[in-house]
Scaffold this active site. Sequence first.
Site, PDB file in Angstrom:
ATOM      1  N   TRP A 239      39.392  76.536 -10.633  1.00 43.81           N
ATOM      2  CA  TRP A 239      38.890  77.879 -10.277  1.00 43.81           C
ATOM      3  C   TRP A 239      38.686  78.718 -11.543  1.00 43.81           C
ATOM      4  CZ3 TRP A 239      40.522  82.826 -11.282  1.00 43.81           C
ATOM      5  CH2 TRP A 239      39.833  83.849 -10.610  1.00 43.81           C
ATOM      6  N   ASP A 258      36.606  76.652  -4.374  1.00 44.93           N
ATOM      7  CA  ASP A 258      37.848  76.895  -3.643  1.00 44.93           C
ATOM      8  C   ASP A 258      38.269  78.366  -3.639  1.00 44.93           C
ATOM      9  OD1 ASP A 258      38.291  74.136  -2.963  1.00 44.93           O
ATOM     10  OD2 ASP A 258      38.875  73.787  -5.046  1.00 44.93           O
ATOM     11  N   ASP A 259      37.372  79.235  -4.081  1.00 44.30           N
ATOM     12  CA  ASP A 259      37.700  80.659  -4.176  1.00 44.30           C
ATOM     13  C   ASP A 259      37.864  81.296  -2.789  1.00 44.30           C
ATOM     14  OD1 ASP A 259      37.740  83.233  -5.876  1.00 44.30           O
ATOM     15  OD2 ASP A 259      36.227  83.654  -4.348  1.00 44.30           O
ATOM     16  N   VAL A 260      38.949  82.026  -2.606  1.00 41.99           N
ATOM     17  CA  VAL A 260      39.239  82.668  -1.319  1.00 41.99           C
ATOM     18  C   VAL A 260      38.185  83.725  -0.987  1.00 41.99           C
ATOM     19  CG1 VAL A 260      40.899  84.113  -0.076  1.00 41.99           C
ATOM     20  CG2 VAL A 260      41.719  82.234  -1.500  1.00 41.99           C
ATOM     21  N   TRP A 300      30.201  87.197  -3.116  1.00 45.88           N
ATOM     22  CA  TRP A 300      31.352  88.027  -3.452  1.00 45.88           C
ATOM     23  C   TRP A 300      31.024  89.511  -3.287  1.00 45.88           C
ATOM     24  CZ3 TRP A 300      32.892  85.533  -8.809  1.00 45.88           C
ATOM     25  CH2 TRP A 300      33.723  84.425  -8.576  1.00 45.88           C
TER      26      TRP A 300
END
Length: 304
Positions: A239, A258-260, A300
């Site tokens: 990440w 895999d970023d939340v 984002w």
Amino acid sequence: MLWEEKDELIILNVPTEFSFTQNLRYLMRSTNECMFHIYDNKVRKAIPIDEYTALVEIRELDDYSLIIEFLGDTRPKSKATRERVVAYIIEWFDLKTELKVFYEVAKNDALLKQATIEFMGLRIMGIPDLFEAMVWGILGQQINLAYAYTLKRRLVEKFGRSVKFEGQQYWVFPTPSDIAKLALEDLVDLKMTVKKCEYLIEVASLIDMGLLNKKMLLDTNDLKEAEKVLTKIRGIGPWTANYVLMRCLRFPSAFPIDDVGLHNAIKHVTGSEQKPLRDEIQKLSIPWKGWEAYATFYLWRLLY
């Protein structure tokens, strides 16, 4: 990127697919930012060039150009130094990237269409300094964004340097040599985990000793190779590596899969109550090939 000097101002041309307003709105997302100040549709930032610090104010002239003004007595006498300041700003706003193809991709993409309509002209606001980018990635691990900004402010105000103008301090991020010489106890007041303190000092030492730099990573000319170089460093997982490759090295295929925040943005767009599985994200991202960094950044932006 074309630019010219008029009197003591610099006029910098910008691409068609660029919105100064959208980028300022992104920069204003935290009231706890310590690396620049924004007011009246202008941004002021201290830009370090070796030991010299230039304080600039950037504002919009029209849809096609920005004005860069040096504040106080910080205008470099050397044209070469002024060129480096302009180069920093071009990199900060990612002005060399041609976004037409990305917008064509997004126009027909169910996940990206909303974000690109809403934030048209937004660029991946960069972190040109490798050490700053890596530190920001480390600070942001497993905590919320608000607390990451608090940790950054503590680090910068304790170990960075600043210039003062009209009663306001403008901070420059600590250098690797500033941090490499520290012991763990020197970082106690920052109130971050011991592991993060260790990671900061180790990364600082690698860069300070010349064992890691931007050129080394760029010279790989390969995302996976550059990622391997970074993930061999303690505290740098996939990440953080992809975050750095995206925000600092400008690898267009950098993808923190895999970023939340990315997962939450996909949930937001699709209306799903479930976190998307990795395999699902890989399938959804097939049309983004070569634009994964911009796709992630725009998604984002829907949340942050």
